[in-house]
Enzyme design. Structure first.
Site, PDB file in Angstrom:
ATOM      1  N   ASP A  37     -30.101  58.070  17.962  1.00  0.00           N
ATOM      2  CA  ASP A  37     -29.120  57.232  17.775  1.00  0.00           C
ATOM      3  C   ASP A  37     -29.591  55.794  17.363  1.00  0.00           C
ATOM      4  O   ASP A  37     -29.422  54.754  17.935  1.00  0.00           O
ATOM      5  CB  ASP A  37     -28.424  56.918  19.109  1.00  0.00           C
ATOM      6  N   LYS A  39     -29.570  52.651  15.448  1.00  0.00           N
ATOM      7  CA  LYS A  39     -28.645  51.655  14.897  1.00  0.00           C
ATOM      8  C   LYS A  39     -29.087  50.384  15.368  1.00  0.00           C
ATOM      9  O   LYS A  39     -29.990  50.133  16.164  1.00  0.00           O
ATOM     10  CB  LYS A  39     -27.198  52.005  15.525  1.00  0.00           C
ATOM     11  N   PRO A  40     -28.548  49.325  14.747  1.00  0.00           N
ATOM     12  CA  PRO A  40     -28.971  47.991  14.734  1.00  0.00           C
ATOM     13  C   PRO A  40     -28.953  47.460  16.455  1.00  0.00           C
ATOM     14  O   PRO A  40     -30.059  46.836  16.950  1.00  0.00           O
ATOM     15  CB  PRO A  40     -28.099  47.119  14.246  1.00  0.00           C
ATOM     16  N   ASN A  42     -29.516  48.958  18.979  1.00  0.00           N
ATOM     17  CA  ASN A  42     -30.784  49.794  19.729  1.00  0.00           C
ATOM     18  C   ASN A  42     -32.047  49.450  19.496  1.00  0.00           C
ATOM     19  O   ASN A  42     -32.838  50.090  19.975  1.00  0.00           O
ATOM     20  CB  ASN A  42     -30.413  51.291  19.533  1.00  0.00           C
ATOM     21  N   ASP A  55     -32.617  53.011  24.357  1.00  0.00           N
ATOM     22  CA  ASP A  55     -31.505  53.820  24.424  1.00  0.00           C
ATOM     23  C   ASP A  55     -31.810  55.176  23.789  1.00  0.00           C
ATOM     24  O   ASP A  55     -31.212  55.626  22.475  1.00  0.00           O
ATOM     25  CB  ASP A  55     -30.324  53.234  23.615  1.00  0.00           C
TER      26      ASP A  55
END
Length: 167
Positions: A37, A39-40, A42, A55
């Site tokens: 996962d 992504k920006p 996280n 995360d």
């Protein structure tokens, strides 16, 4: 623009942040953990200018008793950043994180998602291509394009390969 992008972060800063993110993921991968996962939202930029990847809620384990689950079934995938294989519910692989991280790196540099927020399956169907970014060295653009390949077998094999291109 002197090698920098109007909407993205300075290239030198992205090189350093990419190296730190690759090191964190390499550690996880060495311990058979796929983040799943990236992504920006996280990624945290600390006051001292370093990045922290967090995360690991849907992280997947590659060996041992995994209790494997399909993140799609619980709506936990961030579609714009997940690889085609994750989208299709295939077994986890470090190259899934390579794809996701490359989306983030491209976005850090340009200010836009490499496929304008489209899922991998949508981008592939639409025939979208990764546009080279001005100001990057040839090996950096090549590595980003290879890391963003839709087919796992064509993608960069590891985050270390991405890290090496940005060193």
């Amino acid at each position: 623009m002197d090698g920098e992008f109007a909407r993205g972060l300075p290239v030198g800063m992205v090189r350093r942040l990419t190296s730190e993110l690759c090191s964190a993921l390499a550690y996880a991968h060495d311990h058979s953990v796929i983040h799943s996962d990236i992504k920006p939202s996280n990624i945290l930029l600390t006051p001292s200018g370093h990045v922290k990847l967090f995360d690991f809620d849907i992280a997947r384990v590659l060996r041992g008793p995994t209790g494997y689950f399909d993140a799609r079934e619980i709506g936990a995938l961030t579609r714009a950043y997940c690889s085609l294989e994750m989208e299709q519910g295939e077994r986890p692989d470090p190259r899934d994180d390579v794809y996701s991280l490359a989306c983030v790196v491209y976005e850090m540099l340009s200010g836009v998602h490499p496929f304008h927020g489209a899922r991998a399956s949508e981008a592939r169907t639409a025939g979208l291509q990764v546009r080279p970014l001005p100001g990057l060295r040839r090996q950096e653009n090549y590595a980003l394009a290879k890391a963003l390949k839709f087919e796992r077998e064509e993608r960069l094999a590891s985050v270390e390969a991405l890290q090496s291109a940005f060193s």
